[in-house]
Motif scaffolding. Structure first.
Motif, PDB file in Angstrom:
ATOM      1  N   LEU A 156       0.886  -1.211  -0.064  1.00 24.49           N
ATOM      2  CA  LEU A 156      -0.148  -0.071   0.059  1.00 24.49           C
ATOM      3  C   LEU A 156       0.674   1.224   0.021  1.00 24.49           C
ATOM      4  CD1 LEU A 156      -2.958   1.278   0.473  1.00 24.49           C
ATOM      5  CD2 LEU A 156      -2.375   1.260   2.937  1.00 24.49           C
ATOM      6  N   HIS A 157       0.597   2.205  -0.915  1.00 16.78           N
ATOM      7  CA  HIS A 157       1.216   3.472  -0.840  1.00 16.78           C
ATOM      8  C   HIS A 157       0.674   4.078   0.367  1.00 16.78           C
ATOM      9  CE1 HIS A 157       2.998   7.448  -2.294  1.00 16.78           C
ATOM     10  NE2 HIS A 157       1.835   7.851  -2.235  1.00 16.78           N
ATOM     11  N   GLY A 158       1.544   4.649   1.098  1.00 11.21           N
ATOM     12  CA  GLY A 158       1.327   5.114   2.363  1.00 11.21           C
ATOM     13  C   GLY A 158       1.177   4.090   3.624  1.00 11.21           C
ATOM     14  N   GLY A 159       1.623   2.850   3.343  1.00 10.77           N
ATOM     15  CA  GLY A 159       1.670   1.864   4.397  1.00 10.77           C
ATOM     16  C   GLY A 159       2.537   2.046   5.265  1.00 10.77           C
ATOM     17  N   ILE A 160       3.725   2.509   5.144  1.00  7.46           N
ATOM     18  CA  ILE A 160       4.788   2.691   6.263  1.00  7.46           C
ATOM     19  C   ILE A 160       4.405   4.041   7.221  1.00  7.46           C
ATOM     20  CG2 ILE A 160       7.160   3.660   6.599  1.00  7.46           C
ATOM     21  CD1 ILE A 160       7.998   2.520   3.889  1.00  7.46           C
ATOM     22  N   ALA A 161       3.717   4.883   6.767  1.00  8.43           N
ATOM     23  CA  ALA A 161       3.017   5.802   7.625  1.00  8.43           C
ATOM     24  C   ALA A 161       2.119   5.134   8.356  1.00  8.43           C
ATOM     25  CB  ALA A 161       2.618   7.125   6.546  1.00  8.43           C
ATOM     26  N   GLU A 162       1.199   4.658   7.853  1.00  6.86           N
ATOM     27  CA  GLU A 162       0.148   3.725   8.723  1.00  6.86           C
ATOM     28  C   GLU A 162       0.796   2.879   9.858  1.00  6.86           C
ATOM     29  OE1 GLU A 162      -2.851   1.422   6.909  1.00  6.86           O
ATOM     30  OE2 GLU A 162      -3.488   3.156   5.467  1.00  6.86           O
ATOM     31  N   GLU A 163       1.848   2.222   9.231  1.00 11.67           N
ATOM     32  CA  GLU A 163       2.589   1.142  10.315  1.00 11.67           C
ATOM     33  C   GLU A 163       2.974   2.193  11.468  1.00 11.67           C
ATOM     34  OE1 GLU A 163       6.393  -1.661  10.688  1.00 11.67           O
ATOM     35  OE2 GLU A 163       6.056  -0.587   8.715  1.00 11.67           O
ATOM     36  N   HIS A 164       3.903   3.298  11.035  1.00 16.03           N
ATOM     37  CA  HIS A 164       4.479   3.864  12.169  1.00 16.03           C
ATOM     38  C   HIS A 164       3.216   4.756  12.929  1.00 16.03           C
ATOM     39  CE1 HIS A 164       8.573   4.758  10.315  1.00 16.03           C
ATOM     40  NE2 HIS A 164       8.171   3.467  10.309  1.00 16.03           N
ATOM     41  N   PHE A 165       2.291   5.070  12.444  1.00 16.91           N
ATOM     42  CA  PHE A 165       1.176   5.876  13.263  1.00 16.91           C
ATOM     43  C   PHE A 165       0.515   4.733  14.352  1.00 16.91           C
ATOM     44  CE2 PHE A 165      -3.514   6.025  13.396  1.00 16.91           C
ATOM     45  CZ  PHE A 165      -3.803   7.161  14.192  1.00 16.91           C
ATOM     46  N   PHE A 166       0.210   3.360  13.733  1.00 16.96           N
ATOM     47  CA  PHE A 166      -0.479   2.558  14.408  1.00 16.96           C
ATOM     48  C   PHE A 166       0.644   1.813  15.490  1.00 16.96           C
ATOM     49  CE2 PHE A 166      -1.923  -1.736  15.706  1.00 16.96           C
ATOM     50  CZ  PHE A 166      -3.110  -1.324  16.207  1.00 16.96           C
ATOM     51  N   SER A 167       1.719   1.504  15.216  1.00 14.65           N
ATOM     52  CA  SER A 167       2.763   1.186  16.173  1.00 14.65           C
ATOM     53  C   SER A 167       3.100   2.127  17.218  1.00 14.65           C
ATOM     54  CB  SER A 167       3.918   0.885  15.623  1.00 14.65           C
ATOM     55  OG  SER A 167       3.779  -0.069  14.411  1.00 14.65           O
ATOM     56  N   TYR A 169       0.843   4.233  18.571  1.00 15.45           N
ATOM     57  CA  TYR A 169      -0.322   4.216  19.206  1.00 15.45           C
ATOM     58  C   TYR A 169      -0.296   3.108  20.137  1.00 15.45           C
ATOM     59  CZ  TYR A 169      -5.178   3.697  20.314  1.00 15.45           C
ATOM     60  OH  TYR A 169      -6.381   3.432  21.118  1.00 15.45           O
ATOM     61  N   LEU A 170      -0.173   1.998  19.423  1.00 15.22           N
ATOM     62  CA  LEU A 170      -0.313   0.649  20.326  1.00 15.22           C
ATOM     63  C   LEU A 170       0.943   0.601  21.284  1.00 15.22           C
ATOM     64  CD1 LEU A 170      -1.854  -1.840  20.771  1.00 15.22           C
ATOM     65  CD2 LEU A 170      -0.340  -2.851  18.957  1.00 15.22           C
ATOM     66  N   ARG A 171       2.172   1.091  20.862  1.00 14.87           N
ATOM     67  CA  ARG A 171       3.230   1.126  21.753  1.00 14.87           C
ATOM     68  C   ARG A 171       2.788   1.736  22.964  1.00 14.87           C
ATOM     69  NH1 ARG A 171       6.390   3.531  18.749  1.00 14.87           N
ATOM     70  NH2 ARG A 171       7.303   1.788  17.813  1.00 14.87           N
ATOM     71  N   SER A 172       2.068   2.910  23.081  1.00 20.54           N
ATOM     72  CA  SER A 172       1.720   3.857  24.169  1.00 20.54           C
ATOM     73  C   SER A 172       0.817   2.931  25.075  1.00 20.54           C
ATOM     74  CB  SER A 172       1.081   5.107  23.717  1.00 20.54           C
ATOM     75  OG  SER A 172      -0.072   5.076  23.228  1.00 20.54           O
ATOM     76  N   HIS A 199      13.897  -3.144  14.712  1.00 22.84           N
ATOM     77  CA  HIS A 199      13.076  -2.189  15.069  1.00 22.84           C
ATOM     78  C   HIS A 199      11.574  -2.351  15.522  1.00 22.84           C
ATOM     79  CE1 HIS A 199      16.470   0.685  14.039  1.00 22.84           C
ATOM     80  NE2 HIS A 199      16.499  -0.301  13.089  1.00 22.84           N
ATOM     81  N   HIS A 200      11.110  -3.544  15.273  1.00 25.73           N
ATOM     82  CA  HIS A 200       9.484  -3.713  15.743  1.00 25.73           C
ATOM     83  C   HIS A 200       9.641  -4.271  16.946  1.00 25.73           C
ATOM     84  CE1 HIS A 200      10.088  -4.088  11.136  1.00 25.73           C
ATOM     85  NE2 HIS A 200       8.987  -3.352  11.373  1.00 25.73           N
ATOM     86  N   GLU A 201       9.050  -3.511  17.946  1.00 29.50           N
ATOM     87  CA  GLU A 201       9.073  -3.958  19.293  1.00 29.50           C
ATOM     88  C   GLU A 201       7.736  -4.501  19.886  1.00 29.50           C
ATOM     89  OE1 GLU A 201      10.016  -0.669  22.058  1.00 29.50           O
ATOM     90  OE2 GLU A 201       9.411   0.608  20.661  1.00 29.50           O
ATOM     91  N   LEU A 202       6.739  -4.233  19.044  1.00 31.05           N
ATOM     92  CA  LEU A 202       5.433  -4.731  19.561  1.00 31.05           C
ATOM     93  C   LEU A 202       5.186  -6.071  20.004  1.00 31.05           C
ATOM     94  CD1 LEU A 202       2.846  -2.839  17.038  1.00 31.05           C
ATOM     95  CD2 LEU A 202       3.523  -1.914  19.174  1.00 31.05           C
ATOM     96  N   GLY A 203       5.877  -7.088  19.608  1.00 29.40           N
ATOM     97  CA  GLY A 203       5.780  -8.596  19.724  1.00 29.40           C
ATOM     98  C   GLY A 203       6.704  -8.431  21.191  1.00 29.40           C
ATOM     99  N   LEU A 204       7.909  -7.724  21.384  1.00 26.03           N
ATOM    100  CA  LEU A 204       8.328  -7.751  22.603  1.00 26.03           C
ATOM    101  C   LEU A 204       7.429  -7.288  23.840  1.00 26.03           C
ATOM    102  CD1 LEU A 204      11.684  -7.972  23.612  1.00 26.03           C
ATOM    103  CD2 LEU A 204      11.600  -5.526  23.630  1.00 26.03           C
ATOM    104  N   LEU A 205       6.644  -6.087  23.330  1.00 26.11           N
ATOM    105  CA  LEU A 205       5.940  -5.646  24.463  1.00 26.11           C
ATOM    106  C   LEU A 205       4.772  -6.644  24.683  1.00 26.11           C
ATOM    107  CD1 LEU A 205       5.571  -2.169  23.367  1.00 26.11           C
ATOM    108  CD2 LEU A 205       6.925  -2.686  25.015  1.00 26.11           C
ATOM    109  N   LEU A 206       4.315  -7.500  23.663  1.00 25.71           N
ATOM    110  CA  LEU A 206       3.321  -8.477  24.111  1.00 25.71           C
ATOM    111  C   LEU A 206       3.824  -9.523  24.960  1.00 25.71           C
ATOM    112  CD1 LEU A 206       1.555  -8.506  20.349  1.00 25.71           C
ATOM    113  CD2 LEU A 206       0.501  -7.519  22.714  1.00 25.71           C
TER     114      LEU A 206
END
Length: 314
Positions: A156-167, A169-172, A199-206
């Protein structure tokens, strides 16, 4: 542990039609999943149920190949294999059923992410938490949502921006849950961090939340942490173990030099989790560490058992 952008590239069997029946050896060749694993998925988790010949031999269709591909993609993104059936079923269930209610929340959060609408994300997330325990929200909503978004972000065009945005949000949100639970944990202390270049730390947090649920105290260092710094944190915090999350390919010499050096320096059990730990299980063991893989609950059980053995040996 979780990697939101890792994609398992796998060619579909171009010669297979929707009705063609394929033996297990062909499926293993097409997907890279060995027969022992396929049988375990079927027996233990009710996944990928094949057809049977009169003599009981397993036969698979093109639809089975696609399902295997989907399961592998979920595992690559950190969804525990024990939860894969739940995720697949939730995506197929109509919204009117209780399980389908997860799908409603999932669709709303995915749409809010596409609009970069944090207020709507908050509304849906808070609504889910008002209806279900936090752990159920993680497994019923967040993990399937991460899998869905991970697929969407690939092309997706803009997918990286979406990923950073949601990551972000969820990280917080996950960080707040970790902080809230910290005061209640009294068990072994762990230092958990992403490997250098990871750089992908969501799994670490889970994983950290899962460990906290088991009563462990967790010190989270986050993404892209040099192993030497992990060693310092382990010693200064008086940790009982170190966990390194690794989803992507590590730097050159990681398994041959860097990981063995960490094991020697900290003089405590060192664990490696994530898809790379599964693929490189022998290399992890050769370095003197313990591979945890991506199954969160099993990983915490293995970690706890290893720490008990280490304490008994002292």
């Amino acid at each position: 542990m979780y990697n939101s952008v890792t994609t398992l590239s796998m060619a579909s069997p171009m010669s297979a039609t929707a009705t063609e029946k394929l033996p297990m050896r062909t499926i293993a060749s097409l997907t890279g999943v060995n027969p022992v694993t396929l049988r375990a998925w079927e027996r233990r988790y009710g996944l990928v149920r094949p057809l049977r010949t009169a003599k009981g031999h397993r036969l698979y269709t093109h639809e089975h190949v696609e399902q295997i591909r989907r399961v592998l993609a979920l595992v690559e993104r950190g969804i525990p294999i024990s939860r894969a059936r739940e995720v697949l079923d939730a995506e197929r269930e109509p919204a009117a059923t209780p399980r389908g209610s997860w799908r409603v929340h999932l669709e709303r959060m995915a749409a809010a992410t596409a609009r970069f609408d944090e207020a709507e994300l908050d509304r849906v997330y808070d609504e889910a938490l008002s209806l279900h325990p936090a752990d159920r929200v993680t497994h019923g909503l967040l993990l399937p949502l991460l899998a869905r978004l991970g697929e969407r972000w690939q092309d997706l065009h803009g997918g990286i921006a979406e990923e950073h945005f949601f990551s972000t949000y969820l990280r917080s949100k996950l960080g707040a849950r970790l902080q809230h639970r910290m005061r209640y944990a009294t068990g072994p202390r762990l230092v958990v961090a992403c490997a250098p270049g990871e750089h992908h730390e969501l799994g670490l947090l889970l994983f950290a939340l899962e460990a906290q649920s088991a009563g462990m105290r967790v010190v989270v260092l986050g993404a892209d942490t040099p192993l030497a710094e992990i060693a310092v944190a382990g010693r200064r915090s008086g940790a009982d173990g170190v966990v390194v999350s690794l989803s992507s390919d590590p730097p050159e010499g990681f398994f041959e030099r860097a990981l063995p050096a960490l094991v020697r320096e900290v003089a405590m059990p060192v664990f490696v989790g994530g898809p790379t730990a599964v693929r490189q299980r022998r290399a992890v063991a050769s370095a003197g560490a313990v591979a945890l893989g991506v199954e969160l609950e099993d990983a915490v059980r293995l970690l706890a058992a290893t720490l008990r053995r280490a304490e008994g040996a002292q």
